[in-house]
Design a protein around this motif. Structure first.
Motif, mmCIF file in Angstrom:
data_model
loop_
_atom_site.group_PDB
_atom_site.id
_atom_site.type_symbol
_atom_site.label_atom_id
_atom_site.label_comp_id
_atom_site.label_asym_id
_atom_site.label_seq_id
_atom_site.Cartn_x
_atom_site.Cartn_y
_atom_site.Cartn_z
ATOM 1 N N GLY A 100 47.507 27.566 40.843
ATOM 2 C CA GLY A 100 47.155 29.100 41.097
ATOM 3 C C GLY A 100 48.848 29.492 40.186
ATOM 4 O O GLY A 100 48.018 30.988 40.303
ATOM 5 N N TRP A 101 48.517 29.300 38.533
ATOM 6 C CA TRP A 101 49.906 30.008 38.363
ATOM 7 C C TRP A 101 48.861 30.473 36.653
ATOM 8 O O TRP A 101 47.603 29.806 36.143
ATOM 9 C CB TRP A 101 50.623 28.842 37.393
ATOM 10 N N ASP A 102 49.411 30.890 35.949
ATOM 11 C CA ASP A 102 48.802 31.808 34.930
ATOM 12 C C ASP A 102 49.643 30.178 34.182
ATOM 13 O O ASP A 102 50.721 30.181 34.148
ATOM 14 C CB ASP A 102 49.685 33.142 34.761
ATOM 15 N N LYS A 130 44.731 34.581 38.184
ATOM 16 C CA LYS A 130 44.084 34.463 39.782
ATOM 17 C C LYS A 130 42.920 34.492 40.386
ATOM 18 O O LYS A 130 41.937 35.093 39.087
ATOM 19 C CB LYS A 130 45.105 35.710 40.021
ATOM 20 N N SER A 142 37.312 37.532 49.129
ATOM 21 C CA SER A 142 38.398 38.180 48.333
ATOM 22 C C SER A 142 39.741 38.366 49.691
ATOM 23 O O SER A 142 41.206 38.123 49.916
ATOM 24 C CB SER A 142 39.052 39.808 48.513
ATOM 25 N N ARG A 181 46.161 31.827 46.981
ATOM 26 C CA ARG A 181 45.758 33.133 45.759
ATOM 27 C C ARG A 181 47.398 33.834 45.070
ATOM 28 O O ARG A 181 47.293 33.575 44.821
ATOM 29 C CB ARG A 181 45.534 34.279 47.746
ATOM 30 N N GLN A 182 48.419 32.847 46.113
ATOM 31 C CA GLN A 182 49.503 32.784 45.019
ATOM 32 C C GLN A 182 50.358 31.686 44.719
ATOM 33 O O GLN A 182 49.880 30.272 45.087
ATOM 34 C CB GLN A 182 50.742 33.844 46.050
ATOM 35 N N LYS A 238 36.492 30.919 45.479
ATOM 36 C CA LYS A 238 37.391 31.660 44.678
ATOM 37 C C LYS A 238 36.278 31.748 43.249
ATOM 38 O O LYS A 238 36.439 32.217 41.868
ATOM 39 C CB LYS A 238 38.170 30.266 43.492
ATOM 40 N N ARG A 257 38.966 34.129 35.831
ATOM 41 C CA ARG A 257 40.538 33.686 36.494
ATOM 42 C C ARG A 257 41.527 34.552 35.599
ATOM 43 O O ARG A 257 41.137 34.577 34.308
ATOM 44 C CB ARG A 257 41.697 32.794 36.797
#
Length: 290
Positions: A80-82, A279, A185, A56-57, A191, A275
């Motif tokens: 999991g990054w933007d 996320k 969640s 999640r992070q 996901k 996403r």
């Protein structure tokens, strides 16, 4: 130590002083806590069959050496990054070009600045990827100073466009079929959502955007397409039998982008994700009500 053993030890300690019993329970609970130093990355298909252990992070430790076929978007998606945040974290600037063998860092260590290279066709050796405003540059082979820039052309996809119903936020269903897997969640399951269907059934773009990844480099997703809709949103379409669009093409909502399949899955289905800034969010909160 198993839960049964923990309870047995606490019962034995109960005949002593209560503080000792509590101390024993606390120490045993500590044995089950995750080790320090970051979160384990588990991709789809490595946990409970095809159920992924969701990160999640963003991963904040270590680094990644780009492999053949990677793009900045696919790396950001995997860890999991933007994509904008990952680019800034690694000092990548517009047009976000990268080179083969470049290191993408997730920690705070400094990576020496890489000279900017022109975007070239997909390399045959390990490559590093980076994001671009319209065409997501692929990892490029090292470019000599004598090399001339190769212009990148973008064009609309030519596959059929099906009229679709959009939600108030502009999203449409990516396929017909029953939802057999729902978003979770709690950080341990899905996901996105899974939609059952027939082999070869059309998979449609859920909103207007640019194809930023088309391939099978993300384990557990099979043949995968990632579409960038804005600086905030991307969507992903996994387990396809055949991809009908390529990176850099522009697509419209309802445009046919793939054929439904079972690559990387135990049955024919579409795995669909949305996403927001890297996320995962619940697609059912964005799609029209059926």
């Amino acid at each position: 130590m198993s839960r049964t053993a923990v309870h047995a030890l606490i019962r034995r300690a109960a005949g002593l002083r209560l503080p000792f019993a509590l101390l024993a329970a606390s120490a045993l609970a500590g044995c089950a806590s995750p080790p320090p130093g970051g979160v384990q990355v588990v991709e789809r298909g490595q946990h409970q069959g095809n159920a992924p252990l969701v990160q999640r992070q963003p991963v904040r430790s270590g680094h990644y050496v780009v492999q053949r076929g990677d793009t900045l978007y696919s790396i950001a998606f995997r860890f999991g990054w933007d994509w904008k945040a990952l680019a800034a974290h690694n000092g990548l600037r517009d047009p976000y070009l990268i080179r083969v063998g470049q290191v993408i860092r997730f920690d705070n260590r400094i990576t020496p600045a890489q000279p900017v290279a022109a975007t070239v066709p997909r390399a045959t050796a390990p490559v590093v990827s980076q994001p671009a405003p319209s065409r997501p540059p692929l990892a490029t082979a090292p470019v000599s100073q004598a090399s001339k820039p190769v212009p990148v052309k973008t064009a609309p996809a030519t596959t059929p466009v099906t009229p679709v119903t959009r939600s108030a936020s502009g999203w449409a269903w990516p396929a017909q079929g029953t939802v057999i897997g729902r978003f979770s969640s709690n950080g341990s399951l899905n996901k996105g959502i899974d939609i059952a269907g027939e082999l070869g059934q059309p998979v449609l773009a859920a909103s207007d955007g640019s194809v930023v990844y088309a391939g099978s480099g993300l384990r557990g997703y099979g043949e995968l397409i990632i579409i960038k809709h804005s600086d905030t949103y991307v969507s992903a379409y996994g387990h396809n039998r055949r991809l009908l669009v390529r990176e850099g093409q522009q697509v419209k909502a309802g445009q046919n982008i793939a054929e439904m399949g079972s690559t990387g899955a135990d049955r024919v289905k579409l795995h669909f994700e949305i996403r927001r800034q890297g996320k995962p969010v619940d697609p059912l909160q964005y799609l029209p009500r059926r």
